[in-house]
Design a protein around this motif. Structure first.
Motif, short mmCIF file in Angstrom:
data_model
loop_
_atom_site.label_atom_id
_atom_site.label_comp_id
_atom_site.label_asym_id
_atom_site.label_seq_id
_atom_site.Cartn_x
_atom_site.Cartn_y
_atom_site.Cartn_z
N TYR A 1 0.79 -1.42 0.39
CA TYR A 1 -0.27 -0.06 0.35
C TYR A 1 0.52 0.96 0.19
O TYR A 1 0.64 1.98 -0.54
N ALA A 2 1.93 0.79 0.63
CA ALA A 2 2.67 2.20 0.55
C ALA A 2 3.89 3.13 -0.65
O ALA A 2 3.38 3.22 -0.59
N ILE A 3 4.07 1.81 -1.01
CA ILE A 3 4.32 1.67 -2.36
C ILE A 3 3.69 2.18 -3.54
O ILE A 3 4.25 3.57 -4.25
N VAL A 4 2.59 1.54 -3.05
CA VAL A 4 2.34 1.89 -4.51
C VAL A 4 1.27 3.37 -4.48
O VAL A 4 1.16 3.93 -5.69
N THR A 5 1.32 3.95 -2.70
CA THR A 5 0.38 4.90 -2.90
C THR A 5 1.05 6.40 -3.86
O THR A 5 1.09 6.97 -4.38
N GLY B 1 -3.40 4.91 5.63
CA GLY B 1 -3.15 6.40 4.60
C GLY B 1 -4.02 5.79 3.79
O GLY B 1 -3.87 7.09 3.25
N ALA B 2 -3.50 4.67 2.89
CA ALA B 2 -3.67 5.13 1.45
C ALA B 2 -5.40 5.03 1.17
O ALA B 2 -5.55 5.08 0.32
N MET B 3 -6.22 3.81 2.12
CA MET B 3 -7.70 4.28 2.09
C MET B 3 -8.29 5.61 2.06
O MET B 3 -8.89 6.11 1.24
N LEU C 1 -5.77 9.36 -13.92
CA LEU C 1 -5.00 8.28 -13.80
C LEU C 1 -4.03 7.82 -12.22
O LEU C 1 -3.96 6.78 -12.28
N PHE C 2 -4.03 8.21 -10.84
CA PHE C 2 -3.33 8.03 -9.70
C PHE C 2 -5.04 6.77 -9.17
O PHE C 2 -4.18 6.04 -9.10
N LEU C 3 -5.89 6.71 -9.56
CA LEU C 3 -7.37 5.54 -9.41
C LEU C 3 -6.78 4.65 -10.12
O LEU C 3 -7.04 3.55 -9.94
N ILE C 4 -6.75 4.67 -11.98
CA ILE C 4 -6.16 3.89 -12.76
C ILE C 4 -4.89 3.01 -11.92
O ILE C 4 -4.82 2.21 -11.87
N LEU C 5 -3.97 3.35 -12.04
CA LEU C 5 -3.07 3.09 -11.18
C LEU C 5 -2.35 2.39 -10.47
O LEU C 5 -1.85 1.69 -10.42
N ALA D 1 2.42 5.70 -7.71
CA ALA D 1 1.10 6.02 -8.91
C ALA D 1 0.99 7.48 -8.58
O ALA D 1 0.96 8.16 -9.47
N GLY D 2 1.35 8.05 -6.83
CA GLY D 2 0.99 9.94 -7.34
C GLY D 2 2.52 10.17 -8.21
O GLY D 2 1.97 11.22 -8.85
#
Length: 303
Positions: free
Chosen positions: A39-43, A257-259, A212-216, A46-47
């Motif tokens: 979650y941390a890495i993906v957030t 945090g990601a949620m 883009l963030f939501l898709i990625l 993606a950002g």
């Protein structure tokens, strides 16, 4: 939604945070370690990717479409007519010369439009009791109403809402727009490009960035979930059961945090697409909240 219900946003934040933390604590460290790190890495990833990709996507896809639509809108505008009708509805006790109004509107490059029209109306009505602030406000409102309606027909609603917000924050933008329109040295395409830069580009890029963030995020979290499912059975951490649950809950902060970031972005996107006029979703109520407003105000630091 009235301002008295701002607490629902804060309750939502607390609910998400508590649920995720307790859910991770119940499952334990070994079962949530990989997915929480994911979650941390993906957030973050993606950002970063959305921040880089959105401006490029805007330039290659959206910018020219917006400029073309601004240009089309401008072809249908009659700013002289807008201000003439506004002044005639003002009942200032004078017969107004439309040619004089036209001359002053078209001279907006050299003199503040509101000031020039105010001077003329005061002289024509032989009155010094006309409230200049109310006079200026009536002209700005007429400009926003009429030009905004034209933009609403041809551009996304968030562009029209950003146009209104920018003009109310800085009334000189009205003067600049009218001056560009009547400047013989500025063609309609150049005028549209300036307006897109002022009113369209920033908000359009923000919308693209959120999409883009939501898709990625969604795509990369599928990968992270698969990796977590394949590896969690092989993870063994030699700690006590109580410590396992406690640390599992602690690192669940990453997932929480990601949620909350996702929640904030979704609400921001809805507000942008709806123009912020929703009964249950608007910035007035959000700004009154004590916790969610922090996330909402700082979300642009991520993307």
């Amino acid at each position: 939604m009235s301002a008295s219900l701002w607490w629902l946003y804060d309750l939502l934040v607390i609910g998400v945070f508590v649920y995720v933390i307790f859910s991770n604590a119940r499952r334990g460290l070994a079962k949530v370690l990989v997915i929480s790190i994911g979650y941390a890495i993906v957030t973050i990833a993606a950002g970063v990717l959305a921040s880089v990709g959105a401006p490029n996507l805007y330039r290659s896809v959206a910018a020219q479409t917006n400029i073309t639509n601004f240009e089309t809108a401008n072809k249908h505008m009659d700013f002289v007519g807008i201000y003439t009708n506004c002044l005639e509805r003002g009942n200032y006790g004078a017969v107004l010369d439309k040619d004089e109004i036209s001359k002053r509107v078209k001279n907006a490059r050299n003199r503040d439009l509101c000031e020039s029209l105010y001077e003329y109306v005061c002289r024509a009505s032989k009155s010094d009791t006309i409230d200049e602030s109310e006079f200026r406000s009536s002209l700005v409102n007429a400009f926003i109403r009429e030009y905004g309606a034209e933009l609403d027909e041809r551009l996304p609603h968030y562009v029209r809402m950003n146009f209104e917000k920018r003009v109310r924050e800085d009334e000189s933008l009205m003067n600049q727009t009218v001056a560009d329109y009547y400047d013989p040295d500025v063609n309609l395409t150049e005028c549209a490009e300036r307006e897109e830069s002022l009113f369209g580009s920033e908000t359009t890029i923000e919308v693209l960035r959120i999409f883009l963030f939501l898709i990625l995020f969604s795509v990369m979290m599928v990968v992270a979930a698969l990796i977590s499912a394949m590896t969690q059975k092989n993870i063994f951490i030699n700690i006590s059961k109580s410590a396992d649950h406690a640390i599992g809950g602690l690192i669940g902060i990453f997932e929480a945090g990601a949620m909350l970031i996702l929640l904030t972005l979704l609400i921001r996107l809805i507000i942008l697409l709806s123009g912020g006029g929703g009964r249950y979703l608007n910035e007035t109520v959000i700004n009154d909240s004590m916790i969610f407003s922090f996330f909402y105000e700082h979300i642009r630091m991520l993307i």
